[in-house]
Enzyme design. Structure first.
Site, PDB file in Angstrom:
ATOM      1  N   LYS A  64       0.782  -1.318   0.058  1.00  0.00           N
ATOM      2  CA  LYS A  64       0.153  -0.163  -0.056  1.00  0.00           C
ATOM      3  C   LYS A  64       0.717   1.337   0.065  1.00  0.00           C
ATOM      4  CE  LYS A  64      -3.239  -3.164   0.811  1.00  0.00           C
ATOM      5  NZ  LYS A  64      -3.870  -3.603  -0.444  1.00  0.00           N
ATOM      6  N   TYR A  81     -12.440 -14.361   3.047  1.00  0.00           N
ATOM      7  CA  TYR A  81     -11.234 -13.507   3.406  1.00  0.00           C
ATOM      8  C   TYR A  81     -10.751 -13.597   4.733  1.00  0.00           C
ATOM      9  CZ  TYR A  81      -8.769  -8.875   3.988  1.00  0.00           C
ATOM     10  OH  TYR A  81      -7.948  -8.070   4.237  1.00  0.00           O
ATOM     11  N   TYR A 105      -2.784 -12.491   2.868  1.00  0.00           N
ATOM     12  CA  TYR A 105      -2.395 -12.081   1.727  1.00  0.00           C
ATOM     13  C   TYR A 105      -1.332 -12.912   1.372  1.00  0.00           C
ATOM     14  CZ  TYR A 105      -5.538  -7.836   1.853  1.00  0.00           C
ATOM     15  OH  TYR A 105      -6.492  -7.237   1.902  1.00  0.00           O
TER      16      TYR A 105
END
Length: 332
Positions: A49, A263, A289
């Site tokens: 990010k 998720y 992730y």
């Protein structure tokens, strides 16, 4: 000249390293695997990010904003790094956090949740897992405006066409490193969630007329839904920078076989992947992730979808603070 790709803040000095994973490759019987260490990007504890925020925060400052508002799960890497960027720039930061889909919310949780408080988040708005995060962010922005301040809303994962520019720049960086190493990559494997990293990489390689193919391993959603999401963002990113030429539908490839129950819900394959990489290379992956993305890479190798002659670059997108929230998965 299109100035948009030059309007950025700088949170990392130089390129992130690329390392060859010889012991992992040997354990899996090939192919040759390298790892791009974007977990070593700047801002608190690193992660992908950061590249997106270089462009998003530059846009926020350009618009005169003094408050960043964004959203994510209670262990969101994106929220951690947005807050870190706000601290770096002297801006305020407010977060909308979704409760976990499985298990209870722990207000004393470690990992990223601890770091939100340590770095001085101004406000946390907690909503149900199925709540509308966009509506919640807009409500916070309206309250900020009533105080005479100016808010800038950053979408989930920083994944819009501005944020995706960070991974267009990363594709340039990978191509430059590949040239210096004398090692062109056949594939880049990355976890695909909100889609900005995946879309930016594809756009960047297309801009360079590279033959490197991006494979996204879903951390949420279906193959069809995620490919449509990434493709839409790819088109918007290409339009923003004036990328010429037709983009084929097969430019976006996602694999949803390693998501598991949903998720951030652990899988056996993720636990095996995190453990294997730690014990062969001494590199930490995260359970949300990179652990699932590496499980996807391992699965593709075992199924023969990648050959011993292929040259594969795995993108480490960070997120290791979340590893410390699930010790029960790794301690016998």
């Amino acid at each position: 000249m299109n100035q948009i790709r030059y309007e950025r803040r700088t949170y990392t000095n130089g390129y992130t390293p690329i390392q060859k994973l010889e012991r992992l490759s040997k354990a899996l019987g090939g192919p040759a695997i390298w790892i791009k260490r974007d977990d070593q990007l700047g801002l608190t504890a690193g992660g992908n990010k950061t590249r997106k925020l270089e462009y998003l925060v530059a846009d926020a400052i350009k618009q005169g904003a003094d408050t960043l508002i964004t959203c994510g799960a209670v262990q969101s890497n994106h929220c951690r790094l947005t807050l870190a960027a706000a601290v770096r720039e002297g801006l305020r930061c407010q977060l909308v956090l979704s409760k976990p889909e499985a298990g209870e919310y722990n207000p004393q949780a470690s990992g990223n949740h601890l770091l939100f408080h340590l770095m001085g988040v101004e406000k946390i708005e907690l909503i149900p897992a199925d709540g509308d995060i966009q509506v919640a962010m807009e409500a916070l922005a309206q309250a900020v405006e009533k105080e005479g301040k100016k808010a800038y809303i950053i979408p989930l994962g920083g994944s819009n066409q501005i944020g995706s520019l960070g991974y267009m720049a990363c594709a340039d960086e990978i191509e430059q490193q590949a040239m210096e190493m004398g090692t062109p990559f056949d594939y880049v494997v990355t976890g695909t969630g909100s889609g900005g990293t995946h879309a930016g990489l594809v756009a960047g390689f297309l801009a360079r007329q590279s033959h490197t193919e991006v494979i996204g391993i879903n951390v949420s959603g279906t193959k069809e839904g995620k490919e449509s999401q990434v493709r839409d963002l790819l088109y918007r990113t290409a339009a923003l920078v004036g990328l010429q030429g037709e983009i084929s539908d097969d430019a976006v490839r996602c694999d949803d076989q390693y998501v598991g129950a949903g998720y951030a819900i652990p899988t056996e394959e993720m636990v095996e992947a995190v453990t294997l990489v730690a014990r062969t290379e001494g590199i930490l992956l995260d359970p949300v992730y990179t652990g699932k993305a590496m499980a996807g890479l391992i699965g593709m190798i075992r199924k023969g979808e990648l050959t011993p002659d292929d040259r594969v670059l795995f993108l480490h997108t960070g997120g290791t603070p979340a590893l410390y929230t699930v010790p029960q998965l790794f301690i016998p």
